[in-house]
Design a protein around this motif. Structure first.
Motif, PDB file in Angstrom:
ATOM      1  N   THR A  83       1.081  -1.207   0.114  1.00  0.00           N
ATOM      2  CA  THR A  83      -0.131  -0.198   0.144  1.00  0.00           C
ATOM      3  C   THR A  83       0.566   1.508  -0.145  1.00  0.00           C
ATOM      4  O   THR A  83       0.918   2.240  -0.759  1.00  0.00           O
ATOM      5  CB  THR A  83      -0.686   0.156   1.261  1.00  0.00           C
ATOM      6  OG1 THR A  83      -2.018  -1.440   0.994  1.00  0.00           O
ATOM      7  CG2 THR A  83      -1.690   1.493   1.030  1.00  0.00           C
ATOM      8  N   LEU A  84       2.152   1.158   0.642  1.00  0.00           N
ATOM      9  CA  LEU A  84       2.560   2.346   1.275  1.00  0.00           C
ATOM     10  C   LEU A  84       3.640   3.131  -0.221  1.00  0.00           C
ATOM     11  O   LEU A  84       3.729   4.138  -1.087  1.00  0.00           O
ATOM     12  CB  LEU A  84       3.605   2.018   1.837  1.00  0.00           C
ATOM     13  CG  LEU A  84       2.533   2.592   3.438  1.00  0.00           C
ATOM     14  CD1 LEU A  84       4.205   2.239   4.862  1.00  0.00           C
ATOM     15  CD2 LEU A  84       2.329   3.899   4.195  1.00  0.00           C
ATOM     16  N   GLU A  85       3.739   1.203  -0.848  1.00  0.00           N
ATOM     17  CA  GLU A  85       5.570   1.513  -1.980  1.00  0.00           C
ATOM     18  C   GLU A  85       4.208   2.240  -3.751  1.00  0.00           C
ATOM     19  O   GLU A  85       4.330   2.933  -4.314  1.00  0.00           O
ATOM     20  CB  GLU A  85       5.968   0.869  -2.142  1.00  0.00           C
ATOM     21  CG  GLU A  85       6.824   0.498  -1.363  1.00  0.00           C
ATOM     22  CD  GLU A  85       7.657  -1.224  -2.014  1.00  0.00           C
ATOM     23  OE1 GLU A  85       6.820  -1.651  -1.781  1.00  0.00           O
ATOM     24  OE2 GLU A  85       9.005  -1.129  -1.142  1.00  0.00           O
ATOM     25  N   SER A  86       3.087   1.456  -3.380  1.00  0.00           N
ATOM     26  CA  SER A  86       1.887   2.427  -4.168  1.00  0.00           C
ATOM     27  C   SER A  86       1.275   3.468  -4.482  1.00  0.00           C
ATOM     28  O   SER A  86       0.835   4.387  -5.313  1.00  0.00           O
ATOM     29  CB  SER A  86       0.539   2.053  -4.212  1.00  0.00           C
ATOM     30  OG  SER A  86      -0.286   1.373  -3.120  1.00  0.00           O
ATOM     31  N   ALA A  87       1.393   4.171  -3.447  1.00  0.00           N
ATOM     32  CA  ALA A  87       1.415   5.859  -3.518  1.00  0.00           C
ATOM     33  C   ALA A  87       2.899   6.871  -3.423  1.00  0.00           C
ATOM     34  O   ALA A  87       4.058   6.537  -2.518  1.00  0.00           O
ATOM     35  CB  ALA A  87       1.059   6.079  -1.478  1.00  0.00           C
ATOM     36  N   SER A  88       2.858   7.726  -3.615  1.00  0.00           N
ATOM     37  CA  SER A  88       4.026   8.911  -3.900  1.00  0.00           C
ATOM     38  C   SER A  88       4.534   9.309  -2.615  1.00  0.00           C
ATOM     39  O   SER A  88       3.627   9.509  -1.867  1.00  0.00           O
ATOM     40  CB  SER A  88       3.783   9.967  -5.119  1.00  0.00           C
ATOM     41  OG  SER A  88       4.451  11.085  -4.776  1.00  0.00           O
ATOM     42  N   ASP A  89       6.003   9.587  -2.507  1.00  0.00           N
ATOM     43  CA  ASP A  89       6.443   9.855  -1.459  1.00  0.00           C
ATOM     44  C   ASP A  89       6.648  11.475  -2.069  1.00  0.00           C
ATOM     45  O   ASP A  89       7.500  12.396  -0.831  1.00  0.00           O
ATOM     46  CB  ASP A  89       7.314   9.152  -1.136  1.00  0.00           C
ATOM     47  CG  ASP A  89       8.456   9.473  -2.191  1.00  0.00           C
ATOM     48  OD1 ASP A  89       8.373   9.482  -3.352  1.00  0.00           O
ATOM     49  OD2 ASP A  89       9.883   8.830  -1.639  1.00  0.00           O
ATOM     50  N   ALA A  90       6.442  12.503  -2.788  1.00  0.00           N
ATOM     51  CA  ALA A  90       6.568  13.526  -2.735  1.00  0.00           C
ATOM     52  C   ALA A  90       5.849  14.239  -1.933  1.00  0.00           C
ATOM     53  O   ALA A  90       4.686  13.716  -2.159  1.00  0.00           O
ATOM     54  CB  ALA A  90       6.859  13.975  -5.165  1.00  0.00           C
ATOM     55  N   ARG A  93       4.019  21.457   7.984  1.00  0.00           N
ATOM     56  CA  ARG A  93       5.058  21.043   7.902  1.00  0.00           C
ATOM     57  C   ARG A  93       5.071  20.619   6.101  1.00  0.00           C
ATOM     58  O   ARG A  93       3.525  19.750   6.547  1.00  0.00           O
ATOM     59  CB  ARG A  93       5.595  20.013   8.829  1.00  0.00           C
ATOM     60  CG  ARG A  93       6.404  19.202   7.721  1.00  0.00           C
ATOM     61  CD  ARG A  93       7.330  18.051   8.508  1.00  0.00           C
ATOM     62  NE  ARG A  93       8.312  18.600  10.031  1.00  0.00           N
ATOM     63  CZ  ARG A  93       8.592  18.010  11.372  1.00  0.00           C
ATOM     64  NH1 ARG A  93       8.606  16.670  11.114  1.00  0.00           N
ATOM     65  NH2 ARG A  93       9.067  18.821  11.614  1.00  0.00           N
ATOM     66  N   PRO A  94       5.008  20.186   4.868  1.00  0.00           N
ATOM     67  CA  PRO A  94       4.893  19.567   3.643  1.00  0.00           C
ATOM     68  C   PRO A  94       3.864  17.974   4.316  1.00  0.00           C
ATOM     69  O   PRO A  94       5.630  17.150   4.948  1.00  0.00           O
ATOM     70  CB  PRO A  94       5.494  19.877   2.745  1.00  0.00           C
ATOM     71  CG  PRO A  94       6.004  20.949   3.627  1.00  0.00           C
ATOM     72  CD  PRO A  94       5.746  20.968   4.859  1.00  0.00           C
ATOM     73  N   SER A  95       4.063  16.984   3.400  1.00  0.00           N
ATOM     74  CA  SER A  95       3.316  15.853   3.936  1.00  0.00           C
ATOM     75  C   SER A  95       3.147  15.126   2.866  1.00  0.00           C
ATOM     76  O   SER A  95       3.202  15.762   1.130  1.00  0.00           O
ATOM     77  CB  SER A  95       2.352  15.154   4.857  1.00  0.00           C
ATOM     78  OG  SER A  95       2.384  14.433   4.962  1.00  0.00           O
ATOM     79  N   SER A  96       3.027  13.854   2.630  1.00  0.00           N
ATOM     80  CA  SER A  96       2.844  13.316   0.996  1.00  0.00           C
ATOM     81  C   SER A  96       2.282  12.367   1.195  1.00  0.00           C
ATOM     82  O   SER A  96       1.373  12.172   2.196  1.00  0.00           O
ATOM     83  CB  SER A  96       4.453  12.443   0.708  1.00  0.00           C
ATOM     84  OG  SER A  96       4.220  11.148   2.027  1.00  0.00           O
ATOM     85  N   PRO A  97       1.188  11.861   0.137  1.00  0.00           N
ATOM     86  CA  PRO A  97      -0.140  10.536   0.225  1.00  0.00           C
ATOM     87  C   PRO A  97       0.915   9.009   1.104  1.00  0.00           C
ATOM     88  O   PRO A  97      -0.028   8.832   1.502  1.00  0.00           O
ATOM     89  CB  PRO A  97       0.079  10.893  -1.705  1.00  0.00           C
ATOM     90  CG  PRO A  97       0.361  12.084  -1.954  1.00  0.00           C
ATOM     91  CD  PRO A  97       2.193  12.261  -1.437  1.00  0.00           C
ATOM     92  N   ARG A  98       1.609   9.066   0.461  1.00  0.00           N
ATOM     93  CA  ARG A  98       2.426   8.052   1.344  1.00  0.00           C
ATOM     94  C   ARG A  98       2.367   8.431   2.860  1.00  0.00           C
ATOM     95  O   ARG A  98       2.080   7.004   3.162  1.00  0.00           O
ATOM     96  CB  ARG A  98       4.088   8.221   1.010  1.00  0.00           C
ATOM     97  CG  ARG A  98       4.327   6.584   2.076  1.00  0.00           C
ATOM     98  CD  ARG A  98       6.086   6.160   0.856  1.00  0.00           C
ATOM     99  NE  ARG A  98       5.617   5.939  -0.294  1.00  0.00           N
ATOM    100  CZ  ARG A  98       7.410   5.362  -1.133  1.00  0.00           C
ATOM    101  NH1 ARG A  98       8.266   5.545  -0.317  1.00  0.00           N
ATOM    102  NH2 ARG A  98       7.245   4.843  -1.888  1.00  0.00           N
ATOM    103  N   ALA A  99       2.493   9.013   3.463  1.00  0.00           N
ATOM    104  CA  ALA A  99       2.877   9.169   4.527  1.00  0.00           C
ATOM    105  C   ALA A  99       1.173   9.912   5.695  1.00  0.00           C
ATOM    106  O   ALA A  99       0.803   9.281   5.944  1.00  0.00           O
ATOM    107  CB  ALA A  99       3.056  10.836   5.144  1.00  0.00           C
ATOM    108  N   GLY A 100       0.018   9.906   4.103  1.00  0.00           N
ATOM    109  CA  GLY A 100      -1.038   9.555   4.304  1.00  0.00           C
ATOM    110  C   GLY A 100      -1.739   8.274   5.011  1.00  0.00           C
ATOM    111  O   GLY A 100      -2.156   8.484   5.713  1.00  0.00           O
ATOM    112  N   LEU A 101      -1.202   7.828   3.572  1.00  0.00           N
ATOM    113  CA  LEU A 101      -1.231   6.139   4.200  1.00  0.00           C
ATOM    114  C   LEU A 101      -1.203   5.657   5.307  1.00  0.00           C
ATOM    115  O   LEU A 101      -2.096   4.103   5.631  1.00  0.00           O
ATOM    116  CB  LEU A 101      -1.032   5.438   3.134  1.00  0.00           C
ATOM    117  CG  LEU A 101      -1.855   5.685   1.469  1.00  0.00           C
ATOM    118  CD1 LEU A 101      -0.950   4.915   0.206  1.00  0.00           C
ATOM    119  CD2 LEU A 101      -3.460   5.069   1.957  1.00  0.00           C
ATOM    120  N   GLY A 102       0.089   6.470   5.623  1.00  0.00           N
ATOM    121  CA  GLY A 102       1.180   5.454   7.005  1.00  0.00           C
ATOM    122  C   GLY A 102      -0.019   5.843   8.448  1.00  0.00           C
ATOM    123  O   GLY A 102       0.522   4.531   9.226  1.00  0.00           O
TER     124      GLY A 102
END
Length: 324
Positions: free
Chosen positions: A232-239, A252-261
């Motif tokens: 799930t995490l690897e399928s999401a962008s870490d930008a 602080r800026p976040s990423s879609p991957r962090a949101g899934l985490g």
């Protein structure tokens, strides 16, 4: 001897206002702390100084004086050699630090005070609570922790009865203040870690030895969760996505991957007892700099310590016993 481990067990409550003693579950305590419950005897809520508080279960096996030294007790620490042999709190002080403390005389007095402090051990549940609390409150999220199984000497002398938690605001207890001459173990009601459980304040001479395991242990609990979480995490962008609007420069800026985490973390935390969810969420927080697999294995290990203690106890069973 191992006692039954149950993070979700019911707790005994004692009201300071009317003396009512009653049994509740952890969800009741969670509601009570939000002023949604009150004493069934007099109606006091948590806002009152005499409000109900957890108290010791009269059936707690730790109340049996002759059994205390036969039980396993636990401790979590970032020290890889706890309790340190030939403990010298001043050993690592630099000349500059000694000077800042007022010289050798003041250092010696400080070291004597440190050496007079009791050690603390408790239930397995209390040890896990302690680790999560430190990760949550004391910036120890990335620290390496160790779980110690503590074996007491059969010759340990236990103070009669139990005390209300005697710790000061730093969590320290002076051994001589709780253990009369000839006594080296005192039981106390723990309010903060495994609330309602019995913990021990004791001297080093009461400990026969310890077994140690580094925690959390990766891959001790999986059930497919680690693989699914990584995918799930690897399928999401870490930008990183900058936050816009008036509060943008404060966020602080976040990423879609962090949101899934965050979502994965919350799903696991929701399965835990109410009094552990907040600390677990903080301790298991996903960091932008972590690799998904590394994070998932770490969180899996943290979760297993609560949901499946047997896997960790099995690891301890195979560890060498170190004399103290």
């Amino acid at each position: 001897m191992e006692r039954r481990i149950d993070f979700s067990r019911e707790r005994q409550m004692l009201c300071g206002g009317c003396g009512c003693q009653f049994v509740v579950d952890l969800d009741w305590i969670d509601r009570w702390e939000q002023v949604e419950e009150s004493c069934p005897g007099c109606g006091l809520t948590c806002e009152h100084g005499d409000a109900p508080r957890v108290t010791v279960d009269p059936d707690d096996p730790g109340l049996e004086d002759d059994k205390v030294a036969t039980y396993f007790w636990y401790h979590t620490s970032t020290q890889p050699d706890w309790p340190t042999r030939n403990f010298d709190p001043a050993a690592d002080l630099t000349p500059e630090t000694r000077k800042m403390m007022g010289g050798d005389e003041h250092v010696a007095a400080w070291a004597a005070r440190q050496g007079a402090k009791a050690l603390h051990v408790g239930t397995y549940e209390a040890a896990v609570h302690n680790m999560l609390r430190r990760m949550h409150d004391q910036a120890d999220r990335d620290s390496k922790f160790y779980l110690y199984r503590v074996h007491l000497k059969r010759s340990a002398v236990v103070r009669e009865g139990w005390l209300i938690d005697p710790s000061n605001w730093l969590g320290d207890v002076v051994l001589d203040e709780v253990c009369p001459p000839g006594v080296n173990v005192a039981r106390y009601l723990n309010y903060h870690e495994d609330p309602g459980g019995l913990s021990l304040a004791l001297g080093r001479d009461a400990i026969a030895g310890v077994q140690r395991v580094a925690i959390p242990i990766s891959d001790v609990w999986d059930d497919g969760w680690v693989g699914e979480a990584v995918a799930t995490l690897e399928s999401a962008s870490d930008a990183l996505i900058p936050v816009t609007g008036k509060l943008g420069r404060f966020t602080r800026p976040s990423s879609p991957r962090a949101g899934l985490g965050l979502e994965l973390n919350a799903t696991l935390a929701a399965r835990l007892p109410a009094n552990l969810r907040g600390q677990f969420t903080s301790a298991a927080a996903f960091s932008e700099r972590e690799e998904p697999a590394q994070w998932a294995r770490r969180v899996s290990g943290l979760y297993a310590m609560i949901a499946d203690p047997a896997c960790l106890l099995s690891e301890l069973d195979g560890k060498e016993h170190r004399d103290v």
